[in-house]
Design a protein around this motif. Sequence first.
Motif, PDB file in Angstrom:
ATOM      1  N   ASP A 534       0.798  -1.221   0.000  1.00  0.00           N
ATOM      2  CA  ASP A 534       0.000   0.000   0.000  1.00  0.00           C
ATOM      3  C   ASP A 534       0.829   1.269   0.000  1.00  0.00           C
ATOM      4  O   ASP A 534       0.276   2.363  -0.060  1.00  0.00           O
ATOM      5  CB  ASP A 534      -0.928   0.013   1.228  1.00  0.00           C
ATOM      6  CG  ASP A 534      -1.901  -1.152   1.223  1.00  0.00           C
ATOM      7  OD1 ASP A 534      -2.734  -1.215   0.303  1.00  0.00           O
ATOM      8  OD2 ASP A 534      -1.823  -1.996   2.125  1.00  0.00           O
ATOM      9  N   SER A 535       2.151   1.155   0.072  1.00  0.00           N
ATOM     10  CA  SER A 535       3.005   2.339   0.142  1.00  0.00           C
ATOM     11  C   SER A 535       3.257   2.904  -1.245  1.00  0.00           C
ATOM     12  O   SER A 535       3.675   2.156  -2.146  1.00  0.00           O
ATOM     13  CB  SER A 535       4.346   1.985   0.797  1.00  0.00           C
ATOM     14  OG  SER A 535       4.162   1.437   2.077  1.00  0.00           O
ATOM     15  N   PRO A 536       3.037   4.195  -1.454  1.00  0.00           N
ATOM     16  CA  PRO A 536       3.403   4.801  -2.744  1.00  0.00           C
ATOM     17  C   PRO A 536       4.913   4.726  -2.942  1.00  0.00           C
ATOM     18  O   PRO A 536       5.688   5.019  -2.039  1.00  0.00           O
ATOM     19  CB  PRO A 536       2.927   6.254  -2.601  1.00  0.00           C
ATOM     20  CG  PRO A 536       1.954   6.237  -1.463  1.00  0.00           C
ATOM     21  CD  PRO A 536       2.408   5.161  -0.545  1.00  0.00           C
ATOM     22  N   ARG A 537       5.311   4.320  -4.114  1.00  0.00           N
ATOM     23  CA  ARG A 537       6.739   4.123  -4.386  1.00  0.00           C
ATOM     24  C   ARG A 537       7.413   5.421  -4.782  1.00  0.00           C
ATOM     25  O   ARG A 537       6.924   6.166  -5.633  1.00  0.00           O
ATOM     26  CB  ARG A 537       6.914   3.087  -5.503  1.00  0.00           C
ATOM     27  CG  ARG A 537       8.363   2.870  -5.939  1.00  0.00           C
ATOM     28  CD  ARG A 537       8.451   1.775  -6.986  1.00  0.00           C
ATOM     29  NE  ARG A 537       7.635   2.054  -8.149  1.00  0.00           N
ATOM     30  CZ  ARG A 537       8.021   2.789  -9.189  1.00  0.00           C
ATOM     31  NH1 ARG A 537       9.241   3.330  -9.203  1.00  0.00           N
ATOM     32  NH2 ARG A 537       7.210   2.988 -10.212  1.00  0.00           N
ATOM     33  N   ASP A 538       8.557   5.691  -4.158  1.00  0.00           N
ATOM     34  CA  ASP A 538       9.375   6.824  -4.566  1.00  0.00           C
ATOM     35  C   ASP A 538       9.940   6.528  -5.948  1.00  0.00           C
ATOM     36  O   ASP A 538      10.379   5.408  -6.220  1.00  0.00           O
ATOM     37  CB  ASP A 538      10.508   7.039  -3.563  1.00  0.00           C
ATOM     38  CG  ASP A 538      11.295   8.309  -3.847  1.00  0.00           C
ATOM     39  OD1 ASP A 538      12.118   8.309  -4.791  1.00  0.00           O
ATOM     40  OD2 ASP A 538      11.095   9.289  -3.123  1.00  0.00           O
ATOM     41  N   PRO A 539       9.961   7.507  -6.856  1.00  0.00           N
ATOM     42  CA  PRO A 539      10.458   7.247  -8.225  1.00  0.00           C
ATOM     43  C   PRO A 539      11.888   6.733  -8.279  1.00  0.00           C
ATOM     44  O   PRO A 539      12.275   6.093  -9.259  1.00  0.00           O
ATOM     45  CB  PRO A 539      10.340   8.625  -8.898  1.00  0.00           C
ATOM     46  CG  PRO A 539       9.293   9.348  -8.113  1.00  0.00           C
ATOM     47  CD  PRO A 539       9.436   8.873  -6.704  1.00  0.00           C
ATOM     48  N   ALA A 540      12.680   6.994  -7.244  1.00  0.00           N
ATOM     49  CA  ALA A 540      14.063   6.517  -7.257  1.00  0.00           C
ATOM     50  C   ALA A 540      14.152   5.019  -7.026  1.00  0.00           C
ATOM     51  O   ALA A 540      15.165   4.395  -7.357  1.00  0.00           O
ATOM     52  CB  ALA A 540      14.881   7.250  -6.194  1.00  0.00           C
ATOM     53  N   ASP A 541      13.107   4.437  -6.427  1.00  0.00           N
ATOM     54  CA  ASP A 541      13.074   3.003  -6.208  1.00  0.00           C
ATOM     55  C   ASP A 541      12.339   2.316  -7.347  1.00  0.00           C
ATOM     56  O   ASP A 541      11.793   2.974  -8.235  1.00  0.00           O
ATOM     57  CB  ASP A 541      12.395   2.679  -4.873  1.00  0.00           C
ATOM     58  CG  ASP A 541      13.206   3.150  -3.673  1.00  0.00           C
ATOM     59  OD1 ASP A 541      14.429   3.279  -3.812  1.00  0.00           O
ATOM     60  OD2 ASP A 541      12.605   3.410  -2.615  1.00  0.00           O
ATOM     61  N   MET A 542      12.306   0.987  -7.320  1.00  0.00           N
ATOM     62  CA  MET A 542      11.684   0.234  -8.395  1.00  0.00           C
ATOM     63  C   MET A 542      10.732  -0.804  -7.827  1.00  0.00           C
ATOM     64  O   MET A 542      10.962  -1.338  -6.731  1.00  0.00           O
ATOM     65  CB  MET A 542      12.750  -0.445  -9.261  1.00  0.00           C
ATOM     66  CG  MET A 542      13.702   0.523  -9.931  1.00  0.00           C
ATOM     67  SD  MET A 542      14.913  -0.304 -11.008  1.00  0.00           S
ATOM     68  CE  MET A 542      13.855  -0.831 -12.356  1.00  0.00           C
ATOM     69  N   PRO A 543       9.673  -1.113  -8.573  1.00  0.00           N
ATOM     70  CA  PRO A 543       8.781  -2.191  -8.132  1.00  0.00           C
ATOM     71  C   PRO A 543       9.336  -3.544  -8.565  1.00  0.00           C
ATOM     72  O   PRO A 543       9.879  -3.683  -9.655  1.00  0.00           O
ATOM     73  CB  PRO A 543       7.477  -1.879  -8.863  1.00  0.00           C
ATOM     74  CG  PRO A 543       7.914  -1.229 -10.143  1.00  0.00           C
ATOM     75  CD  PRO A 543       9.162  -0.460  -9.800  1.00  0.00           C
ATOM     76  N   PHE A 544       9.190  -4.518  -7.692  1.00  0.00           N
ATOM     77  CA  PHE A 544       9.555  -5.880  -8.070  1.00  0.00           C
ATOM     78  C   PHE A 544       8.559  -6.818  -7.402  1.00  0.00           C
ATOM     79  O   PHE A 544       8.588  -7.008  -6.185  1.00  0.00           O
ATOM     80  CB  PHE A 544      10.981  -6.234  -7.655  1.00  0.00           C
ATOM     81  CG  PHE A 544      11.392  -7.609  -8.097  1.00  0.00           C
ATOM     82  CD1 PHE A 544      11.692  -7.846  -9.430  1.00  0.00           C
ATOM     83  CD2 PHE A 544      11.437  -8.662  -7.205  1.00  0.00           C
ATOM     84  CE1 PHE A 544      12.050  -9.108  -9.858  1.00  0.00           C
ATOM     85  CE2 PHE A 544      11.792  -9.934  -7.624  1.00  0.00           C
ATOM     86  CZ  PHE A 544      12.097 -10.162  -8.955  1.00  0.00           C
ATOM     87  N   GLY A 545       7.667  -7.382  -8.210  1.00  0.00           N
ATOM     88  CA  GLY A 545       6.600  -8.205  -7.653  1.00  0.00           C
ATOM     89  C   GLY A 545       5.774  -7.374  -6.696  1.00  0.00           C
ATOM     90  O   GLY A 545       5.309  -6.282  -7.039  1.00  0.00           O
TER      91      GLY A 545
END
Length: 986
Positions: A534-545
């Motif tokens: 549920d946490s909005p991702r900071d653009p500097a990080d990446m989604p993985f699964g």
Amino acid sequence: MRLPPGAARTRSPRGRSRAAAVLVAAMLVAAVLSGLSPVAPAAPAHADAGQVCRVAFAVTTGGDGLHNDSLETVTLGGAAFLFEDWNGDGADDTPPKPFHQGGTGDRPHTTFTWNAHLSPCVPASALLDGFTFHHLTTAPNWEADNWDLKALRIVDRDSGFVYVDRPPSGALLHRFYKNSDQTWNTNEGRPDTDTDGDGLTDRIELLGIPRPDGTRDTWLPEHDADPCRKTIAVEIDWLDDGQDSDRPSAGALAEARHMFDSAPVNPAGLCPYGPTPRPGIQLLTDESTAIRVTAAERRRYLFIEGADGRTDFDRYRAGNFADVRNGFFFYSLWGYQYSDSGSSGHSHAGGRSTDFIVTLGSWGDTSDRVQSGTFVHELGHALGLSHGGGDDVNHKPNYLSVMSYTYQLIGVPDLSAWEAAVGRMGDDVDADIWSDTVRSVSSIDYSREKLADLRLARLVESRGVGAGTDLLAAWRDEKLVQRVGDASKGIDWNWSSRGAADPDPSHEVGVSLMSWTQVCVSPEDPAGSQDGLDSPRDPADMPFGNRIVTGPDDQCSTPALNGDTQVQPPGFRYPGKDQTLSGFDDWEAISFPIGVSPDAGAPAPETHEPELTEEEGERIVSDLVDALVASVAPAASPSPRWGYAYMDQATAPLNVETALNPTFQWTTGRLDASTAGHRATVRRTGTGAYEVRLPDVASPTGVAHTTAYRTLYRGRTCSVVGQEPSGPDEVIRVACFDHAGAPVDWWFTVFFAAPADGEAPYATVRYNPPGGAGDLAPVRNDGTFNSAGGVNHVRHEGTGRYTAVLKGAPYAADRGYVQVTAYGSGTPARCHQEGTAAAGGDALEVTVGCYAIGEDSTPRRINSPWVLSFVEGAGLHRDASAPAAYVTTTGDVGDPQVDTRRSYSADGETPTVSRLGAGWYRVAYTGIGKLGDSAQVSSLSPGRYCHLGNINSHSAPPKLLVDVYCHSAAGTGADARFGIAYLRAP
């Protein structure tokens, strides 16, 4: 090792053997003194395998030498050696005698060589009790021959095997006296021999494990334990509630035994007990006990402690694993689960390094390979291996071992075998066949060589990982896409050249190969109040699964919100590119923590990472299979190849090549001056059946779409029957139907594009299994492409219902356009997109619906093949040089709005949409129109279908008006959401 026929195993305790030897020596002396020979003279026999016959004794005296008149005898297994030069005069004597006397001259510090033999030969198992020497002198006490044995070497004259090698040292081996210490055995003061160094002594392997009552556990010799070939013995018990059993399959254990049997581990140099065995390790598995439990007991966690402080595992072990086997056998319990983790197993169970459990009972997939891979993985921990071999870094691309989660459940693939297998497979292969094929070309194994260390900040692509064979190396690039390559060749670590490694050995690249394991935020909620991330991702990080991991900077930037778990806080920096990944040779490093091995009792390596769960394992296997399929998927063309045409010759003569309107067509062939004058044609092959020839865009890959045109009153539908290159041209076969599903001659637009290089996210799928039924996961054919480097899957959710999964983070933004067209020559159908949704941050799921063509009052779903194209930020062809647009409507179908998230125009314009009547809509642009253009149209409302009514770019260019007509299942005008892909010449 099985002894030769007729050879008996020596079972006497050592004391009894020594007493017998003394008695034999006394009898021999008596016989000699009486002038009689105790055995009939015999010529020296050559030993058969597993026997001792002819030996050479190299005897070295100390400070006191051996008198000529002293008599020495040597026995083995109660049999006396016959000395061939018994008097030491340098010439063989006939007959030989069972003693040596003479030629020694009381010389100190001298080595004498005595050749002798046994007749008959004795079983080699007699070596377990050693050689017994007896000294006798008849001289008066004041002249007694007390002598020093300083060194001794006993060599088999047939095989060259050295039975005893006791070189000179500071102490004597033995001092013989006339009236005491007359007898000495080579085993005195020495532990039992472990010829192969596996921790199990030769006596244990040949005779069994001694019990306190004097009997032996003879399971090892009964199963041919080989004292000259390393042996690992594992007792296996399992839970059984009468309905369900956790017993390992015979196939899984056979795979495990084969893996060890094929290990690159050399046996003992020479074997005294028979022929030198072949390389490898002997894995002996004692499938011992089905532990009867209730269904509830079987499902209870094995590591939950009871009131007595013991776990179920401890109780099961204590009640079924004999104490006498402790320190000699490994112990493995197979059960349902050991904790709420759902993991596949656990090593060092109960704090014992030789105990491990396999808990696949709660898993859905318990194939032989899953079982065998998990078994040898957990056994590997007991043998001293970690997830990275010598360290706990999992998933290293330079570590090809079942100890890595990458390979635990599927094995290490052989790329040559994989490519050969794919060459024998057709298109549209069922999902299970892909996994089965990968397993068939893979082997469970520990790593067989130490591959090159990888300094992530300075990777040399031309070096790769330096494997000696073309096994599969797997890694993730900077976009977290799973990649695979030949471990024996160079590797394109950053995938900058689509898999072609930079050949320049001086060129280095920095890639954070492990960034996908550098987790910042996970969805695990300690309070248990939230599900999912549920946490909005900071653009500097990446989604993985379902996790958030670091980006290229290897630093976490996302704070955990809404109950998510902050694995590492913002600002935390992982090692990333600063680390070096070490290669490791498992087989060279495994230890044997049992018996007399120096590794026995040593602390086991700590494994900080939890064992593999079913969900994680399925993802790892799926990603690996996908990457293998992607490695043999059609490649993008370096330049665009596409075209379109308006088929305006609906009633053209049958089987006559007929020119189409030259204005409303275009192909990339016009960019070449030599083909710029070529134009599209059509051949009508039957009622409603056409072959459109688009010039100079022939390609072995690509997809085509078609849309019925001029459908003002009752619905018409056209579908793509097939496509293929024909010389330089691409031929697209189209079939058209009326509202009742009957073939009808009709007008349509047709479009074709081959995948080409570009920046825009782009994907195509041709779903064409028999009857339009079945999962294709992944899809591999010449009509399927994935620009993210992944693959596309299709799940058949039910009759006429499908989910296309486009794998890759670029698709997960869900900002693109989807065009779907029915495909094939089966039952006439209409197919279209019915919705899209991001999946897990690294994929897009597209819902596809197919319906029967007929005058049904309600839509009727049917199974049908179809083709799909996806693009974001470019035209349906992905050609950045050609202005194009797409628009998707949303909201109330009676008052439609432009879905700006899923719409695009090369000039940045957002069009307007108006409803002109029931099912009649007009889309207006002000600046992109150009005469000679085309469009593809698709419904977005389940059960409705939409077509191109009119396209007007000539009245007031560059203004553009596109009319769309939508219909109900019965063929009457009906409101619907829709999409348009607009195409024009550059």
